[in-house]
Design an enzyme around this catalytic site. Sequence first.
Site, PDB file in Angstrom:
ATOM      1  N   GLU A 174       0.817  -1.215   0.000  1.00  0.00           N
ATOM      2  CA  GLU A 174       0.000   0.000   0.000  1.00  0.00           C
ATOM      3  C   GLU A 174       0.854   1.270   0.000  1.00  0.00           C
ATOM      4  O   GLU A 174       0.586   2.223   0.730  1.00  0.00           O
ATOM      5  CB  GLU A 174      -0.963  -0.001   1.196  1.00  0.00           C
ATOM      6  CG  GLU A 174      -1.991  -1.120   1.139  1.00  0.00           C
ATOM      7  CD  GLU A 174      -2.961  -1.082   2.299  1.00  0.00           C
ATOM      8  OE1 GLU A 174      -2.598  -0.552   3.377  1.00  0.00           O
ATOM      9  OE2 GLU A 174      -4.101  -1.571   2.144  1.00  0.00           O
ATOM     10  N   GLU A 262      -7.410  -7.382  -0.861  1.00  0.00           N
ATOM     11  CA  GLU A 262      -8.010  -7.150   0.457  1.00  0.00           C
ATOM     12  C   GLU A 262      -9.460  -6.681   0.332  1.00  0.00           C
ATOM     13  O   GLU A 262      -9.710  -5.502   0.082  1.00  0.00           O
ATOM     14  CB  GLU A 262      -7.214  -6.109   1.267  1.00  0.00           C
ATOM     15  CG  GLU A 262      -5.828  -6.550   1.667  1.00  0.00           C
ATOM     16  CD  GLU A 262      -5.171  -5.580   2.646  1.00  0.00           C
ATOM     17  OE1 GLU A 262      -5.894  -4.737   3.250  1.00  0.00           O
ATOM     18  OE2 GLU A 262      -3.931  -5.652   2.813  1.00  0.00           O
TER      19      GLU A 262
END
Length: 353
Positions: A174, A262
């Site tokens: 991320e 995710e």
Amino acid sequence: MLKCMLTLLIMTACMAGAKNFSYDGRSVLIDGERVLMLSGAVHYSRVMPEDWEKVIVMAKDMGLNTIQTYVMWNFHEESEGDWSWEGRRDLRTFLSLIQQHGMYATVRIGPYVCAEYYYGGIPLWMRSKAECYRCSDEGWKTNMAKVLATVVDHISDMFVTKTGPVVMLQVENEYTGSDMAYLEWAGDTARNITTEIPWNLCHDLTQCTEINHENGSYSEKVICTINGFWMDEYTTDPHQPSPKWIADNINGNPGVPMVWTEDQGWFDQWGSAKKVRVSSDQLYGMARWFAYGGAWHNFYMLTGGNNYGYQSGGIVTTAYAPDTVINNLLMKHEPRYSCFTAFFAVMNAIAPS
């Protein structure tokens, strides 16, 4: 009992041989057969070893075929140069259990992983080793490269291409900073360590696509994947799974499957209201994802397990992501578990077509 043992032996035998792993813009292909990747995240560091198999069996029974996990750097190298892979840190045993139940695995190395984990997985001794983290600092890059190489060396014989269950690795996590030279270096370093199975880079599609176009033409280095909550809106936001994200990824990174790393069950924090997902909303998002061509879906988390000792990052509660399909006590979250089991039964039935 005998029937169950025979079934397990057959599943293990089926995965025992080295497999050809590839992919295209539609799906993953294993030995030339298209496979719909249905995955759930389990952090072996947050579940006790005696419970690993219990969770894996529950995942298999729900219709999943893949387990995703993070490698927490500071869980394995608390003191510089002193790596531990025993007991709760026995990644190879965890992966072996996944394989024994006929499932695949993805290993997210980072080595910064966030995961609401203490220091994002970075050991405290790194404070004196670099001027900055996740950047072009030579001290950070030297140690990051060592971690990537150490973990790959530890599990490379467990890649799906060498009779094991591991089908994908992750570098970084991320990243939303501005140091593109670092991110390009990260992708190159990962590929210099191994190209036997693919590496993914999660979340920021714009930056990931730029890496794959580093020299002005498309050359795939990493698979760009997405984290977040499904959004039907035709948004320009590159940080959420949506029809727009899928369209942009197809356009910018042709020839790779759509991977949702995710689908977040989320986590609780001390002093804040409990966070929950509505099962019907999450189910709708999964259905839309597959309808738009999604090839790989992962629950984050399948079970959050628990933060033991000082594992928790920030003000995250001891129970990590308790509102998931399997709660932190390793009990089925009903009726969600049964509802999702029925959905995956349908998906598995129609996937071959």
